[in-house]
Design an enzyme around this catalytic site. Sequence first.
Site, PDB file in Angstrom:
ATOM      1  N   ASN A  93      -2.887  20.498  15.319  1.00 13.79           N
ATOM      2  CA  ASN A  93      -3.778  20.557  14.188  1.00 13.79           C
ATOM      3  C   ASN A  93      -4.686  21.892  13.450  1.00 13.79           C
ATOM      4  OD1 ASN A  93      -5.984  19.296  12.023  1.00 13.79           O
ATOM      5  ND2 ASN A  93      -6.789  19.900  13.914  1.00 13.79           N
ATOM      6  N   SER A 145       0.515  19.348   4.966  1.00 10.18           N
ATOM      7  CA  SER A 145      -0.024  18.670   3.737  1.00 10.18           C
ATOM      8  C   SER A 145       0.444  17.937   3.317  1.00 10.18           C
ATOM      9  CB  SER A 145      -1.289  20.260   3.232  1.00 10.18           C
ATOM     10  OG  SER A 145      -1.547  20.571   2.355  1.00 10.18           O
ATOM     11  N   TYR A 158       0.988  29.195   3.422  1.00 15.90           N
ATOM     12  CA  TYR A 158       0.406  28.465   3.349  1.00 15.90           C
ATOM     13  C   TYR A 158       1.208  27.247   3.250  1.00 15.90           C
ATOM     14  CZ  TYR A 158      -2.828  24.658   4.091  1.00 15.90           C
ATOM     15  OH  TYR A 158      -3.418  23.245   4.383  1.00 15.90           O
ATOM     16  N   SER A 161       4.877  26.830   5.363  1.00 23.24           N
ATOM     17  CA  SER A 161       4.228  26.148   6.894  1.00 23.24           C
ATOM     18  C   SER A 161       4.355  24.931   7.042  1.00 23.24           C
ATOM     19  CB  SER A 161       3.254  27.206   7.253  1.00 23.24           C
ATOM     20  OG  SER A 161       1.662  26.520   6.742  1.00 23.24           O
ATOM     21  N   LYS A 162       3.437  24.801   6.112  1.00 21.04           N
ATOM     22  CA  LYS A 162       2.984  22.986   6.193  1.00 21.04           C
ATOM     23  C   LYS A 162       4.986  22.338   5.252  1.00 21.04           C
ATOM     24  CE  LYS A 162      -0.823  22.892   7.232  1.00 21.04           C
ATOM     25  NZ  LYS A 162      -1.030  22.120   8.362  1.00 21.04           N
TER      26      LYS A 162
END
Lengths: 335, 263
Positions: A93, A145, A158, A161-162
């Site tokens: 997480n 996400s 971001y 990565s997600k």
Amino acid sequence: MSLLMENEKLSVVITGASSGIGRAAAMEFARNGHKVALTARRKEVLDEVAKSCERIGGQTFTYAMDITDEKAVYEFARQANHKFGKIDVWVNNAAVAMMGPFEETPMEDIKRLLDVNLNGYLYGARAAIPYFRKQGHGMLINVSSIVGVNGQPFSIAYTTSKAAIRGMSLCLQQEFAQEKNIHVCTVLPATVDTPLFNNAANFMGREIKAMEPVVDAQSVAEEIVSLVNKPRPEVFVGGMAIQTSLMKHLSPDMFAKMYNKRVQSQHFKEDLSAPQHGNLFEPNWNISSIDGGWIRNGESRAIKSQVRNTFWLGLILAGAITGTAMYFSNKAKTH
Amino acid sequence: MSVKRETYTKSGRISYFTRIYHTRPVDSPQEAVVLVHGLGISGTYMHFLASELANKYIVYVPDLPGFGYSSKPPHVLNIQELADALRDWARAIDLKKAWYLGNSTGCQVIVDFAIHNSDMVNGVILQGPAIDPYHRTVGDQLLRFVTNTPDEPSAQMLIMMKDYRLCGIRRVRKTFGFALIYETEKFLPKVEVPALVVRGDKDELVTREWAEEAARLLPLGSLRIIEGVAHTINMAMPQELAGVADEFIDNHVKVKEYESATV
């Protein structure tokens, strides 16, 4: 198959447990009587979380570290296993966020973010899976996400990565396809009310805000905990997550243009902001809450807008179906 | 004749709904009794018992957060959190020390509350303490709930349906899950205050063995059986339960008075 026998206490590892979704999930697992092993960078905050978890019924173990420290992650897993005798669930997480146009985002920051968000998850998986193999059961939960599915402009690292985390989950799901009791699950939330946005690195020139509609972290935490009863490969959280995916599949070009405008206008405030690294390299000692203060009028706001959005989507779909039906019935008549 | 007053008290983000029953003026010196409701339901079903007890005591009947007319926190509270909420409520209405009487799951809340706040509790009365550890499975509990129902007063059903609606089925279901994992038998030995277990002899949800064991596990515990009544004595036989509670409280008050007089 469910991991959970009736009244069984699971041993759950949660990374990034000092605030936001991680903290909410730690509380929700503890509330259900499970044992939680918590990690994050800030020792003091972790102890605070552990204290409240213990009060509401869970045993705890804390270990402060930076998730990019591979050896520390393995050591954490070893100690958690030693303390609780097993590791049933590992929740990846810990994540940081960064926004800004691609060309203006420093490569150093991109590398660091990928190190935290992606490598941190890989270390987690590598630490947990040997225990799952040995026990013959286990569940890896990766908090990704919705931007990992639909993409998002002005957040290169971001989003990368997600999306990569989702890829990692897909790979592992297929790799453990023959293992009946080892599960890999991806959680795909829409915008969640957490300090992620308050702590984000920012090279946009304008201050960041959470893009509405915002889901509360508790909903995500409950979804995570529900996975141990009912494993699913992917769960969307928040009405917006499902809607945007649907829109993207219906019309990818229009979605890209629309989303570009929407993020520019709604993900940032009017206030100007100097470039900053957020909590990318150093933790932010000021924020340790579950929520980031993005839901203003309590819980009702997010729910209301979700209901409203679902209503409009329903209306559009109904219209489309009726239109198609009419088109074909007319066509049948002319023949 | 007692008076009933209803009031809202705010503590933190939660607004607590409380019914206050009393005969003598609120500020006159008298023992206070708090009645804590069970699972999914609100304090409404405590009305008859509260009216009985109010002849002698000042009686508070709060709704715990999420239930009845109190505000609903975004997450469903487990037993320990409800106990902390009860503490917050008592502080908010400035109740220094009281006797606590609970029904069913309310007993679990009182037990946890009494363990962590023994300075706020004179003694506890556990009427039908949930959850019987000999029958701690979802199926068994549901079956027992159903077989227990015919022995309950029919008005109970109406109150229950209204209160479940106020609470929301999701919250009822989740709270039931939390009540199920709260192992009351492990916590009873830690209750330092005088305690009385009351069981109706037709109670399907609390078996005789469990009631006896609970009374044994409580360091200062005793057991009373009331005949001809099931799980919800506060509704079915409020006079009898009030009598039993009064006797228990009165004895302890007299002992305390005697002790303070001899010292």
